[in-house]
Design a protein around this motif. Structure first.
Motif, mmCIF file in Angstrom:
data_model
loop_
_atom_site.group_PDB
_atom_site.id
_atom_site.type_symbol
_atom_site.label_atom_id
_atom_site.label_comp_id
_atom_site.label_asym_id
_atom_site.label_seq_id
_atom_site.Cartn_x
_atom_site.Cartn_y
_atom_site.Cartn_z
ATOM 1 N N ASP A 1 46.433 -38.410 -0.058
ATOM 2 C CA ASP A 1 47.867 -38.544 0.179
ATOM 3 C C ASP A 1 48.479 -39.823 0.040
ATOM 4 O O ASP A 1 49.685 -39.870 -0.540
ATOM 5 C CB ASP A 1 48.238 -37.893 1.626
ATOM 6 N N LEU A 2 47.825 -40.702 0.147
ATOM 7 C CA LEU A 2 48.347 -42.328 -0.146
ATOM 8 C C LEU A 2 48.535 -42.395 -1.492
ATOM 9 O O LEU A 2 49.585 -42.987 -1.927
ATOM 10 C CB LEU A 2 47.718 -43.223 0.511
ATOM 11 N N THR A 3 47.462 -42.172 -2.120
ATOM 12 C CA THR A 3 47.568 -42.185 -3.751
ATOM 13 C C THR A 3 48.833 -41.633 -4.254
ATOM 14 O O THR A 3 49.497 -41.874 -5.091
ATOM 15 C CB THR A 3 46.293 -41.897 -4.341
ATOM 16 N N LYS A 4 48.962 -40.171 -3.572
ATOM 17 C CA LYS A 4 50.010 -39.465 -4.327
ATOM 18 C C LYS A 4 51.379 -40.101 -3.960
ATOM 19 O O LYS A 4 52.206 -40.227 -4.820
ATOM 20 C CB LYS A 4 49.975 -38.047 -3.584
ATOM 21 N N TYR A 5 51.650 -40.597 -2.687
ATOM 22 C CA TYR A 5 52.697 -41.109 -2.462
ATOM 23 C C TYR A 5 53.044 -42.423 -2.993
ATOM 24 O O TYR A 5 54.149 -42.858 -3.450
ATOM 25 C CB TYR A 5 52.897 -41.241 -1.006
ATOM 26 N N LEU A 6 52.171 -43.178 -3.530
ATOM 27 C CA LEU A 6 52.168 -44.449 -4.018
ATOM 28 C C LEU A 6 52.645 -44.092 -5.693
ATOM 29 O O LEU A 6 53.570 -44.852 -6.199
ATOM 30 C CB LEU A 6 50.819 -45.316 -4.122
ATOM 31 N N MET A 7 52.054 -43.095 -6.163
ATOM 32 C CA MET A 7 52.457 -42.948 -7.397
ATOM 33 C C MET A 7 53.780 -42.391 -7.357
ATOM 34 O O MET A 7 54.653 -42.787 -8.614
ATOM 35 C CB MET A 7 51.551 -41.604 -8.082
ATOM 36 N N LEU A 8 54.378 -41.558 -6.466
ATOM 37 C CA LEU A 8 55.820 -41.115 -6.677
ATOM 38 C C LEU A 8 56.742 -42.408 -6.378
ATOM 39 O O LEU A 8 57.840 -42.078 -6.907
ATOM 40 C CB LEU A 8 55.815 -39.971 -5.344
ATOM 41 N N LEU A 9 56.330 -43.207 -5.436
ATOM 42 C CA LEU A 9 57.192 -44.508 -5.352
ATOM 43 C C LEU A 9 57.001 -45.355 -6.513
ATOM 44 O O LEU A 9 57.922 -45.836 -7.079
ATOM 45 C CB LEU A 9 56.504 -45.341 -4.326
ATOM 46 N N ALA A 10 56.117 -45.302 -7.255
ATOM 47 C CA ALA A 10 56.164 -46.003 -8.775
ATOM 48 C C ALA A 10 56.901 -45.578 -9.670
ATOM 49 O O ALA A 10 57.616 -46.135 -10.309
ATOM 50 C CB ALA A 10 54.694 -46.237 -9.295
ATOM 51 N N ILE A 11 56.862 -44.077 -9.890
ATOM 52 C CA ILE A 11 57.826 -43.515 -10.716
ATOM 53 C C ILE A 11 59.225 -43.727 -10.358
ATOM 54 O O ILE A 11 59.865 -43.928 -11.406
ATOM 55 C CB ILE A 11 57.426 -41.883 -10.681
ATOM 56 N N TRP B 1 53.877 -39.178 -14.008
ATOM 57 C CA TRP B 1 54.590 -38.038 -13.884
ATOM 58 C C TRP B 1 53.571 -36.712 -13.877
ATOM 59 O O TRP B 1 53.648 -35.640 -13.032
ATOM 60 C CB TRP B 1 55.825 -37.851 -14.534
ATOM 61 N N PHE B 2 52.861 -36.805 -15.003
ATOM 62 C CA PHE B 2 52.089 -35.745 -15.268
ATOM 63 C C PHE B 2 50.883 -35.643 -14.280
ATOM 64 O O PHE B 2 50.701 -34.536 -13.841
ATOM 65 C CB PHE B 2 51.438 -35.882 -16.897
ATOM 66 N N VAL B 3 50.439 -36.705 -13.886
ATOM 67 C CA VAL B 3 49.229 -36.624 -12.749
ATOM 68 C C VAL B 3 50.007 -36.103 -11.550
ATOM 69 O O VAL B 3 49.408 -35.209 -10.892
ATOM 70 C CB VAL B 3 48.678 -37.949 -12.547
ATOM 71 N N VAL B 4 51.090 -36.678 -11.265
ATOM 72 C CA VAL B 4 51.704 -36.135 -9.999
ATOM 73 C C VAL B 4 52.056 -34.648 -10.025
ATOM 74 O O VAL B 4 51.587 -33.928 -9.163
ATOM 75 C CB VAL B 4 52.906 -36.849 -9.545
ATOM 76 N N VAL B 5 52.686 -34.004 -11.129
ATOM 77 C CA VAL B 5 53.008 -32.843 -11.150
ATOM 78 C C VAL B 5 51.491 -32.057 -11.045
ATOM 79 O O VAL B 5 51.748 -30.532 -10.536
ATOM 80 C CB VAL B 5 53.646 -32.423 -12.750
ATOM 81 N N SER B 6 50.586 -32.400 -11.576
ATOM 82 C CA SER B 6 49.283 -31.639 -11.481
ATOM 83 C C SER B 6 48.572 -31.669 -9.994
ATOM 84 O O SER B 6 47.728 -30.712 -9.748
ATOM 85 C CB SER B 6 48.198 -32.207 -12.311
ATOM 86 N N ARG B 7 49.170 -32.674 -8.993
ATOM 87 C CA ARG B 7 48.470 -32.552 -7.655
ATOM 88 C C ARG B 7 49.591 -32.087 -6.749
ATOM 89 O O ARG B 7 48.932 -31.977 -5.688
ATOM 90 C CB ARG B 7 48.418 -34.097 -7.460
ATOM 91 N N VAL B 8 50.750 -32.062 -6.885
ATOM 92 C CA VAL B 8 52.086 -31.501 -5.846
ATOM 93 C C VAL B 8 52.523 -30.297 -6.472
ATOM 94 O O VAL B 8 52.607 -29.956 -7.681
ATOM 95 C CB VAL B 8 52.744 -32.618 -5.451
ATOM 96 N N CYS C 1 56.515 -45.223 -20.917
ATOM 97 C CA CYS C 1 55.139 -44.809 -20.982
ATOM 98 C C CYS C 1 54.368 -44.552 -19.666
ATOM 99 O O CYS C 1 53.901 -43.579 -19.142
ATOM 100 C CB CYS C 1 54.240 -45.794 -21.787
ATOM 101 N N ALA C 2 54.107 -45.374 -18.814
ATOM 102 C CA ALA C 2 53.490 -45.547 -17.429
ATOM 103 C C ALA C 2 54.096 -44.322 -16.648
ATOM 104 O O ALA C 2 53.314 -43.620 -16.049
ATOM 105 C CB ALA C 2 53.582 -46.802 -16.929
ATOM 106 N N ALA C 3 55.299 -44.295 -16.390
ATOM 107 C CA ALA C 3 56.070 -43.268 -15.355
ATOM 108 C C ALA C 3 55.981 -41.945 -15.912
ATOM 109 O O ALA C 3 55.640 -41.041 -15.475
ATOM 110 C CB ALA C 3 57.660 -43.763 -15.381
ATOM 111 N N GLN D 1 57.800 -30.467 -4.327
ATOM 112 C CA GLN D 1 57.553 -31.551 -3.882
ATOM 113 C C GLN D 1 58.070 -32.693 -5.016
ATOM 114 O O GLN D 1 58.517 -33.871 -4.513
ATOM 115 C CB GLN D 1 56.314 -31.772 -3.348
ATOM 116 N N ALA D 2 57.613 -32.518 -6.050
ATOM 117 C CA ALA D 2 57.810 -33.476 -7.300
ATOM 118 C C ALA D 2 59.234 -33.665 -7.500
ATOM 119 O O ALA D 2 59.851 -34.667 -7.835
ATOM 120 C CB ALA D 2 57.080 -32.957 -8.692
ATOM 121 N N ALA D 3 60.181 -32.536 -7.451
ATOM 122 C CA ALA D 3 61.435 -32.334 -7.904
ATOM 123 C C ALA D 3 62.211 -33.204 -6.852
ATOM 124 O O ALA D 3 63.071 -34.109 -7.003
ATOM 125 C CB ALA D 3 62.017 -30.878 -7.853
#
Length: 298
Positions: free
Chosen positions: A12-22, A238-245, A232-234, A249-251
Protein backbone atom coordinates in the motif's frame (compact mmCIF):
# COMPACT_ATOMS: atom_id res chain seq x y z
CA UNK A 1 0.36 -14.74 8.55
CA UNK A 2 2.88 -12.21 9.88
CA UNK A 3 4.57 -12.03 6.48
CA UNK A 4 1.24 -11.20 4.84
CA UNK A 5 0.49 -8.53 7.45
CA UNK A 6 3.88 -6.91 6.87
CA UNK A 7 3.78 -7.22 3.08
CA UNK A 8 0.34 -5.63 2.57
CA UNK A 9 1.18 -2.28 4.26
CA UNK A 10 4.41 -2.16 2.27
CA UNK A 11 2.48 -2.71 -0.95
CA UNK A 12 0.00 0.00 0.00
CA UNK A 13 2.83 2.40 0.87
CA UNK A 14 4.52 1.69 -2.48
CA UNK A 15 1.26 2.28 -4.32
CA UNK A 16 0.64 5.60 -2.58
CA UNK A 17 4.23 6.73 -3.14
CA UNK A 18 3.89 5.99 -6.86
CA UNK A 19 0.62 7.94 -7.03
CA UNK A 20 2.28 10.86 -5.24
CA UNK A 21 5.23 10.72 -7.66
CA UNK A 22 2.90 10.77 -10.67
CA UNK A 23 1.04 13.79 -9.29
CA UNK A 24 4.31 15.64 -8.67
CA UNK A 25 5.84 14.71 -12.04
CA UNK A 26 2.77 15.68 -14.08
CA UNK A 27 1.68 18.58 -11.87
CA UNK A 28 5.05 20.35 -11.89
CA UNK A 29 5.33 19.68 -15.61
CA UNK A 30 3.09 22.72 -16.15
CA UNK A 31 5.58 25.30 -14.80
CA UNK A 32 8.42 23.26 -16.33
CA UNK A 33 6.96 23.58 -19.84
CA UNK A 34 6.34 27.30 -19.31
CA UNK A 35 10.01 27.71 -18.35
CA UNK A 36 11.22 25.74 -21.38
CA UNK A 37 9.07 27.82 -23.73
CA UNK A 38 11.05 30.91 -22.74
CA UNK A 39 13.99 29.44 -24.72
CA UNK A 40 12.60 26.66 -26.95
CA UNK A 41 9.92 27.18 -29.64
CA UNK A 42 6.74 25.11 -29.07
CA UNK A 43 6.98 22.95 -32.20
CA UNK A 44 10.61 22.08 -31.44
CA UNK A 45 9.73 21.25 -27.83
CA UNK A 46 6.98 18.85 -28.87
CA UNK A 47 9.08 17.31 -31.67
CA UNK A 48 11.88 16.46 -29.22
CA UNK A 49 9.48 15.30 -26.50
CA UNK A 50 7.39 13.05 -28.74
CA UNK A 51 10.48 11.50 -30.34
CA UNK A 52 12.14 10.78 -27.02
CA UNK A 53 8.89 9.45 -25.56
CA UNK A 54 8.42 7.09 -28.51
CA UNK A 55 11.97 5.74 -28.28
CA UNK A 56 11.89 5.19 -24.51
CA UNK A 57 8.39 3.70 -24.23
CA UNK A 58 8.82 1.35 -27.20
CA UNK A 59 12.24 0.29 -25.90
CA UNK A 60 10.79 -0.45 -22.46
CA UNK A 61 7.96 -2.37 -24.10
CA UNK A 62 10.43 -4.53 -25.98
CA UNK A 63 12.67 -5.06 -22.94
CA UNK A 64 9.64 -6.18 -20.91
CA UNK A 65 9.05 -8.97 -23.41
CA UNK A 66 5.93 -7.49 -24.98
CA UNK A 67 5.44 -7.31 -28.73
CA UNK A 68 5.59 -3.99 -30.56
CA UNK A 69 3.21 -5.31 -33.24
CA UNK A 70 -0.20 -3.66 -33.55
CA UNK A 71 -3.05 -5.61 -35.21
CA UNK A 72 -4.30 -4.03 -38.42
CA UNK A 73 -7.77 -3.47 -36.98
CA UNK A 74 -6.26 -1.35 -34.16
CA UNK A 75 -4.55 1.20 -36.40
CA UNK A 76 -7.54 3.50 -37.18
CA UNK A 77 -8.36 3.85 -33.48
CA UNK A 78 -4.67 4.15 -32.60
CA UNK A 79 -4.20 7.03 -35.04
CA UNK A 80 -7.35 8.78 -33.77
CA UNK A 81 -6.30 8.35 -30.13
CA UNK A 82 -2.76 9.50 -30.85
CA UNK A 83 -3.90 12.63 -32.65
CA UNK A 84 -6.30 13.55 -29.82
CA UNK A 85 -4.43 12.38 -26.70
CA UNK A 86 -0.91 13.33 -27.72
CA UNK A 87 -0.68 15.61 -30.76
CA UNK A 88 -3.58 18.06 -30.38
CA UNK A 89 -3.54 18.13 -26.58
CA UNK A 90 0.18 18.81 -26.20
CA UNK A 91 0.33 21.22 -29.13
CA UNK A 92 -2.58 23.29 -27.82
CA UNK A 93 -1.26 23.36 -24.24
CA UNK A 94 2.16 24.55 -25.44
CA UNK A 95 0.79 27.43 -27.52
CA UNK A 96 -1.85 28.28 -24.90
CA UNK A 97 0.80 28.84 -22.24
CA UNK A 98 2.37 31.48 -24.47
CA UNK A 99 -0.81 33.53 -24.10
CA UNK A 100 -2.05 32.92 -20.55
CA UNK A 101 -1.00 32.14 -16.99
CA UNK A 102 0.06 28.52 -16.50
CA UNK A 103 -2.09 28.14 -13.38
CA UNK A 104 -5.24 29.04 -15.34
CA UNK A 105 -4.23 26.72 -18.18
CA UNK A 106 -3.82 23.76 -15.80
CA UNK A 107 -7.29 24.32 -14.33
CA UNK A 108 -8.98 24.46 -17.75
CA UNK A 109 -7.14 21.33 -18.90
CA UNK A 110 -8.53 19.40 -15.98
CA UNK A 111 -12.11 19.89 -17.14
CA UNK A 112 -11.40 16.85 -19.37
CA UNK A 113 -13.43 14.34 -17.27
CA UNK A 114 -16.44 16.65 -17.53
CA UNK A 115 -16.22 16.73 -21.34
CA UNK A 116 -15.60 12.97 -21.44
CA UNK A 117 -18.76 12.37 -19.43
CA UNK A 118 -20.77 14.52 -21.83
CA UNK A 119 -19.29 12.82 -24.91
CA UNK A 120 -19.98 9.38 -23.45
CA UNK A 121 -23.73 10.04 -23.68
CA UNK A 122 -24.04 9.97 -27.50
CA UNK A 123 -20.97 7.83 -28.22
CA UNK A 124 -20.98 5.14 -25.50
CA UNK A 125 -24.64 5.49 -24.49
CA UNK A 126 -23.50 6.04 -20.90
CA UNK A 127 -26.08 8.27 -19.27
CA UNK A 128 -24.83 10.19 -16.22
CA UNK A 129 -26.19 9.47 -12.77
CA UNK A 130 -27.47 12.25 -10.52
CA UNK A 131 -24.06 12.44 -8.86
CA UNK A 132 -22.38 12.88 -12.24
CA UNK A 133 -24.93 15.50 -13.30
CA UNK A 134 -24.05 17.45 -10.17
CA UNK A 135 -20.39 17.08 -11.15
CA UNK A 136 -21.07 18.41 -14.64
CA UNK A 137 -22.82 21.45 -13.16
CA UNK A 138 -19.91 22.12 -10.78
CA UNK A 139 -17.36 21.70 -13.56
CA UNK A 140 -19.15 24.07 -15.91
CA UNK A 141 -19.64 26.57 -13.08
CA UNK A 142 -15.93 26.49 -12.30
CA UNK A 143 -15.08 27.05 -15.94
CA UNK A 144 -17.52 29.97 -16.11
CA UNK A 145 -15.97 31.53 -13.00
CA UNK A 146 -12.47 31.15 -14.37
CA UNK A 147 -13.25 32.61 -17.79
CA UNK A 148 -15.44 35.39 -16.41
CA UNK A 149 -17.97 37.47 -18.35
CA UNK A 150 -15.61 38.02 -21.27
CA UNK A 151 -15.37 34.31 -21.89
CA UNK A 152 -13.10 33.44 -24.78
CA UNK A 153 -12.33 37.09 -25.55
CA UNK A 154 -9.27 36.84 -23.29
CA UNK A 155 -6.89 36.00 -26.12
CA UNK A 156 -6.13 32.69 -27.76
CA UNK A 157 -4.96 30.89 -24.59
CA UNK A 158 -8.30 29.86 -23.00
CA UNK A 159 -9.73 28.81 -26.37
CA UNK A 160 -6.73 26.58 -27.08
CA UNK A 161 -6.95 25.05 -23.61
CA UNK A 162 -10.62 24.22 -24.13
CA UNK A 163 -9.70 22.56 -27.43
CA UNK A 164 -6.98 20.62 -25.60
CA UNK A 165 -9.38 19.44 -22.87
CA UNK A 166 -12.05 18.36 -25.36
CA UNK A 167 -9.44 16.62 -27.54
CA UNK A 168 -8.14 14.73 -24.50
CA UNK A 169 -11.73 13.71 -23.72
CA UNK A 170 -12.30 12.48 -27.29
CA UNK A 171 -9.07 10.48 -27.14
CA UNK A 172 -10.19 8.95 -23.85
CA UNK A 173 -13.50 7.91 -25.41
CA UNK A 174 -11.65 6.36 -28.37
CA UNK A 175 -9.35 4.41 -26.05
CA UNK A 176 -12.29 3.16 -23.99
CA UNK A 177 -14.54 2.28 -26.92
CA UNK A 178 -12.00 0.15 -28.80
CA UNK A 179 -10.97 -3.34 -27.74
CA UNK A 180 -7.20 -3.34 -28.19
CA UNK A 181 -5.30 -6.36 -29.43
CA UNK A 182 -1.83 -4.90 -28.89
CA UNK A 183 -0.01 -4.24 -25.62
CA UNK A 184 -1.04 -1.01 -23.89
CA UNK A 185 2.55 0.30 -23.71
CA UNK A 186 3.05 -0.47 -27.40
CA UNK A 187 -0.16 1.38 -28.26
CA UNK A 188 1.06 4.40 -26.27
CA UNK A 189 4.51 4.30 -27.85
CA UNK A 190 3.11 4.22 -31.37
CA UNK A 191 0.87 7.17 -30.52
CA UNK A 192 4.04 9.12 -29.78
CA UNK A 193 5.52 7.99 -33.11
CA UNK A 194 2.42 9.16 -35.00
CA UNK A 195 2.58 12.54 -33.24
CA UNK A 196 6.34 12.95 -33.60
CA UNK A 197 6.39 12.68 -37.40
CA UNK A 198 4.39 15.86 -38.21
CA UNK A 199 6.05 17.75 -35.34
CA UNK A 200 9.56 17.00 -36.60
CA UNK A 201 8.59 18.09 -40.12
CA UNK A 202 6.84 21.31 -39.00
CA UNK A 203 9.59 22.24 -36.52
CA UNK A 204 12.29 21.83 -39.18
CA UNK A 205 10.34 23.96 -41.66
CA UNK A 206 8.94 26.71 -39.43
CA UNK A 207 11.29 27.15 -36.48
CA UNK A 208 14.96 27.91 -35.95
CA UNK A 209 16.60 25.45 -33.54
CA UNK A 210 17.69 27.19 -30.33
CA UNK A 211 21.30 27.17 -29.11
CA UNK A 212 21.45 24.93 -26.00
CA UNK A 213 24.66 26.66 -24.91
CA UNK A 214 22.63 29.79 -24.11
CA UNK A 215 20.13 28.01 -21.85
CA UNK A 216 20.26 29.12 -18.20
CA UNK A 217 20.27 26.48 -15.45
CA UNK A 218 16.51 26.72 -14.67
CA UNK A 219 15.72 25.86 -18.29
CA UNK A 220 17.96 22.78 -18.17
CA UNK A 221 16.28 21.67 -14.94
CA UNK A 222 12.87 22.16 -16.55
CA UNK A 223 13.92 20.22 -19.68
CA UNK A 224 15.19 17.34 -17.55
CA UNK A 225 11.97 17.31 -15.53
CA UNK A 226 9.76 17.43 -18.64
CA UNK A 227 11.57 14.81 -20.71
CA UNK A 228 12.72 12.34 -18.05
CA UNK A 229 10.23 12.60 -15.19
CA UNK A 230 6.99 13.78 -16.77
CA UNK A 231 7.14 12.27 -20.23
CA UNK A 232 8.86 8.98 -19.41
CA UNK A 233 8.97 8.10 -15.68
CA UNK A 234 5.41 9.24 -14.91
CA UNK A 235 4.06 7.39 -17.93
CA UNK A 236 5.73 4.12 -16.90
CA UNK A 237 4.65 4.58 -13.26
CA UNK A 238 1.10 5.17 -14.46
CA UNK A 239 1.08 1.79 -16.24
CA UNK A 240 2.31 0.12 -13.03
CA UNK A 241 -0.28 1.85 -10.86
CA UNK A 242 -3.18 1.06 -13.19
CA UNK A 243 -2.19 -2.61 -13.05
CA UNK A 244 -2.30 -2.58 -9.23
CA UNK A 245 -5.32 -0.45 -8.37
CA UNK A 246 -8.84 -0.08 -9.64
CA UNK A 247 -9.61 2.36 -12.43
CA UNK A 248 -11.63 4.45 -9.99
CA UNK A 249 -8.74 4.75 -7.54
CA UNK A 250 -6.34 5.67 -10.33
CA UNK A 251 -8.72 8.27 -11.74
CA UNK A 252 -9.40 9.91 -8.38
CA UNK A 253 -5.66 10.07 -7.71
CA UNK A 254 -5.31 12.48 -10.64
CA UNK A 255 -7.18 15.10 -8.59
CA UNK A 256 -3.82 16.05 -7.08
CA UNK A 257 -2.33 16.99 -10.45
CA UNK A 258 -4.05 20.38 -11.00
CA UNK A 259 -3.49 21.29 -7.33
CA UNK A 260 0.25 20.64 -7.77
CA UNK A 261 0.20 22.44 -11.12
CA UNK A 262 -1.43 25.57 -9.72
CA UNK A 263 0.75 25.56 -6.59
CA UNK A 264 3.89 25.09 -8.66
CA UNK A 265 2.92 27.90 -11.02
CA UNK A 266 2.35 30.26 -8.10
CA UNK A 267 5.60 29.35 -6.31
CA UNK A 268 7.93 28.89 -9.30
CA UNK A 269 6.51 31.26 -11.91
CA UNK A 270 5.00 33.93 -9.72
CA UNK A 271 1.43 33.43 -10.93
CA UNK A 272 -1.11 35.28 -8.80
CA UNK A 273 -3.35 33.09 -6.66
CA UNK A 274 -6.54 35.12 -7.05
CA UNK A 275 -9.87 34.34 -5.33
CA UNK A 276 -11.35 33.65 -8.76
CA UNK A 277 -8.70 31.01 -9.46
CA UNK A 278 -9.20 29.35 -6.06
CA UNK A 279 -13.01 29.23 -6.46
CA UNK A 280 -12.76 27.91 -10.01
CA UNK A 281 -10.25 25.23 -8.98
CA UNK A 282 -12.45 24.15 -6.05
CA UNK A 283 -15.56 23.93 -8.25
CA UNK A 284 -13.80 21.97 -11.00
CA UNK A 285 -12.16 19.57 -8.53
CA UNK A 286 -15.56 18.99 -6.91
CA UNK A 287 -17.09 18.38 -10.31
CA UNK A 288 -14.36 15.96 -11.35
CA UNK A 289 -14.65 14.10 -8.02
CA UNK A 290 -18.41 13.69 -8.57
CA UNK A 291 -17.80 12.40 -12.09
CA UNK A 292 -15.05 9.94 -11.12
CA UNK A 293 -16.04 8.69 -7.67
CA UNK A 294 -18.35 5.65 -7.66
CA UNK A 295 -21.88 6.15 -6.41
CA UNK A 296 -22.68 4.98 -2.90
CA UNK A 297 -24.38 1.62 -2.66
CA UNK A 298 -27.70 1.65 -0.87
Amino acid sequence: MSDGIVTQPRRDLTKYLMLLAISLFWGLNWPAVKTILSQVPPLTLRAVGFTLGAVIILTLTRLSGRSLAIPRRDWPSLVAAGVCNVLVFNLCTAFAQLGMATSRAAVIAFTMPVWATLLAIPVLKEWPRRQQIAGLVCGMAGLAVLLGPNGLQQGFGPGLMLIAAVSWAIGTIVMKRHVWGGAVMAVTGWQYVISAIPMVILASLLETPPDPATFPLPVWVAISWHLLLSLCAAQVLWFVVVSRVSVGQAAVSTLLIPVVGVSGSVLLLGDTLTPTLVIALALILTGVACVLLPARKR
